[in-house]
Design an enzyme around this catalytic site. Structure first.
Site, PDB file in Angstrom:
ATOM      1  N   CYS A 162       0.836  -1.140  -0.063  1.00 37.43           N
ATOM      2  CA  CYS A 162       0.046   0.036   0.115  1.00 37.43           C
ATOM      3  C   CYS A 162       0.931   1.217   0.029  1.00 37.43           C
ATOM      4  CB  CYS A 162      -0.967   0.077   1.133  1.00 37.43           C
ATOM      5  SG  CYS A 162      -2.066  -1.513   1.031  1.00 37.43           S
ATOM      6  N   HIS A 299      -2.048   8.137   6.225  1.00 37.48           N
ATOM      7  CA  HIS A 299      -2.172   7.103   5.580  1.00 37.48           C
ATOM      8  C   HIS A 299      -3.615   6.507   6.381  1.00 37.48           C
ATOM      9  CE1 HIS A 299      -1.646   3.019   3.910  1.00 37.48           C
ATOM     10  NE2 HIS A 299      -1.650   2.636   5.047  1.00 37.48           N
ATOM     11  N   GLU A 310       0.320   4.923  13.470  1.00 43.66           N
ATOM     12  CA  GLU A 310       0.613   6.161  12.716  1.00 43.66           C
ATOM     13  C   GLU A 310       0.404   7.358  13.502  1.00 43.66           C
ATOM     14  OE1 GLU A 310      -0.253   8.726   8.434  1.00 43.66           O
ATOM     15  OE2 GLU A 310      -1.779   7.007   9.245  1.00 43.66           O
ATOM     16  N   LYS A 329      -9.385   8.662   3.200  1.00 41.28           N
ATOM     17  CA  LYS A 329      -9.824   7.426   3.293  1.00 41.28           C
ATOM     18  C   LYS A 329     -11.224   7.225   3.762  1.00 41.28           C
ATOM     19  CE  LYS A 329      -5.158   5.111   2.843  1.00 41.28           C
ATOM     20  NZ  LYS A 329      -4.632   6.456   2.927  1.00 41.28           N
ATOM     21  N   HIS A 334      -9.999   2.511   1.405  1.00 42.99           N
ATOM     22  CA  HIS A 334      -8.262   2.409   1.313  1.00 42.99           C
ATOM     23  C   HIS A 334      -8.057   1.983  -0.340  1.00 42.99           C
ATOM     24  CE1 HIS A 334      -4.307   1.712   1.643  1.00 42.99           C
ATOM     25  NE2 HIS A 334      -4.368   0.638   2.443  1.00 42.99           N
ATOM     26  N   PHE A 393       1.985  -3.511   4.039  1.00 37.74           N
ATOM     27  CA  PHE A 393       2.260  -4.755   4.537  1.00 37.74           C
ATOM     28  C   PHE A 393       3.520  -4.968   4.186  1.00 37.74           C
ATOM     29  CE2 PHE A 393      -1.756  -7.230   4.003  1.00 37.74           C
ATOM     30  CZ  PHE A 393      -2.474  -6.592   5.362  1.00 37.74           C
TER      31      PHE A 393
END
Length: 406
Positions: A162, A299, A310, A329, A334, A393
């Protein structure tokens, strides 16, 4: 080192298929998330998804041209075409060794499934069709766009989960800054079909707030219960600043800094330090201090662990005097591989149209997000300096510092 200008943007997302429509949705806080009944029938734990409307691939490219392209590659071409038009660049301007092409994309699931189904149906590999091999490669976006646009410089797809789109923009900016390219068309793309989300849904990471789709994605909110998948394509034209100015291009903004890092810890659980190092590197690369950033495009995907990590990383960089923060988002879901590039496009749209979008669905902070300056209502002034985060990831992180004309 050369300065890097943003001279064009293009977008195909669940908020719209052009900057004006997307900007109106961001300003109004309009969600692009729906319930997909097909996913419900297929046994998905969560049938929620972003959905792209009013996009017809046949109006963008011919059937022959689309033969080697899955839908998201066509969307990437449409976004790149629009970005080039905004930048005022034609075919002759980009058909050279000094123009590159870098996109972030980490899978092309649907094409792999289709070729297996065709073999089962037709019983002979010769009957699958010649286009499937190109549709099923991770590099399908750049190999097809390179053929269509006739660029002759850098040409590759970057895969880093991502953070793919964020790294694609950062790497494109680096190539220009170091004088290796004069301009790069860059961005990210993500397929939006249910087939690509089966195993992800099985992880239990998706929101199950199906009774209120528009309220399902809740970044930083204490009641968040998971992310909502989405997709599309985002594209930017980056140019050497002096060359863009010399040809009279409108300078939309500047990629002033790029930072990257990896956690080196867990494959799916973000660390309390990785994103901090990426943000610190981006600020150092931009020769800016944390206090100079007035907006942070987070994010934050609406997962309990991810948003908290985060927040902790943001606080480690900015302390309790954070810039304004929102995660878009909440409206888009996402957008996975494209999300890092999409955030740059969305932030540039806000700078052009004179507002900062709110963090939709943020009603109750948790103990960590209470320390952030979350934007809860649309602010009618543009960001002037922004930091965009993306993470994926495997613990891969990208941060980009943007500077906009005042």
């Amino acid at each position: 080192m050369h300065k890097v200008a943003i001279t064009g943007i293009g977008i195909v997302s669940c908020l719209g298929c052009d900057p004006e429509t997307v900007g109106a949705a961001l300003r109004a806080g309009r969600s692009g998330i729906v319930v997909d009944e097909e996913r419900r029938r297929r046994g998905f734990r969560s049938p929620l998804t972003g959905v792209i409307r009013d996009f017809d691939p046949a109006r963008v490219l011919s059937k022959k041209q689309r033969k080697t392209m899955p839908d998201f590659a066509v969307q990437a071409y449409a976004a790149a075409r629009d970005a080039l038009a905004m930048a005022g660049l034609g075919g002759d301007d980009i058909a050279n060794d000094r123009t590159g092409l870098i996109f972030g994309c980490d899978s092309t699931c649907i094409a792999a499934i289709e070729q297996v189904e065709l073999l089962r149906e037709r019983g002979e590999t010769m009957l699958i069709g010649s286009g499937q091999v190109f549709r099923s490669m991770n590099s399908t976006v750049t190999m097809n766009l390179n053929t269509l646009l006739r660029t002759r410089g850098a040409c590759w797809t970057l895969s880093s989960a991502c953070s793919s789109g964020g790294h694609a923009v950062g790497q494109a900016a680096d190539l220009i800054a170091f004088g290796r390219q004069d301009r790069v068309i860059c961005g990210g793309a993500q397929e939006i079909n249910w087939e690509s989300m089966c195993s992800f849904d099985g992880l239990g990471a998706f929101s199950t707030r199906v009774d209120a789709p528009a309220a399902a994605s809740r970044p930083f909110d204490a009641r968040r219960d998971g992310l909502v998948p989405s997709g599309g394509a985002a594209a930017l034209v980056l140019e050497r600043y002096d060359l863009a100015a010399a040809r009279g291009a409108e300078i939309l903004g500047e990629v002033a800094g790029y930072g990257f890092s990896s956690d080196g810890e867990h494959i799916s659980v973000p660390s309390r330090d990785g994103l901090r190092r990426a943000m610190a590197m981006a600020l150092d690369n931009a020769a800016m201090t944390p206090a100079e950033i007035d907006y942070l495009c987070a994010h934050a995907t609406s997962t309990p662990a991810g948003d908290t990590a985060e927040t902790q990383n943001i606080l480690a960089v900015f302390g309790d005097k954070t810039p304004l923060v929102s995660s878009l988002k909440a409206m888009t879901g996402h957008e996975l591989w494209m999300s890092g590039a999409a955030q740059v496009v969305y932030t540039t749209i806000m700078a052009r149209q004179g507002f900062i979008a709110r963090n939709l669905n943020f009603g109750e902070p948790d103990e960590w997000s209470a320390r952030l300056r979350i934007v809860t209502e649309t602010i009618n002034r543009p960001p002037t300096t922004a930091l965009c985060n993306s993470a994926g990831f495997g613990g891969t992180n990208a941060s980009l510092v943007l500077r906009f004309p005042r």
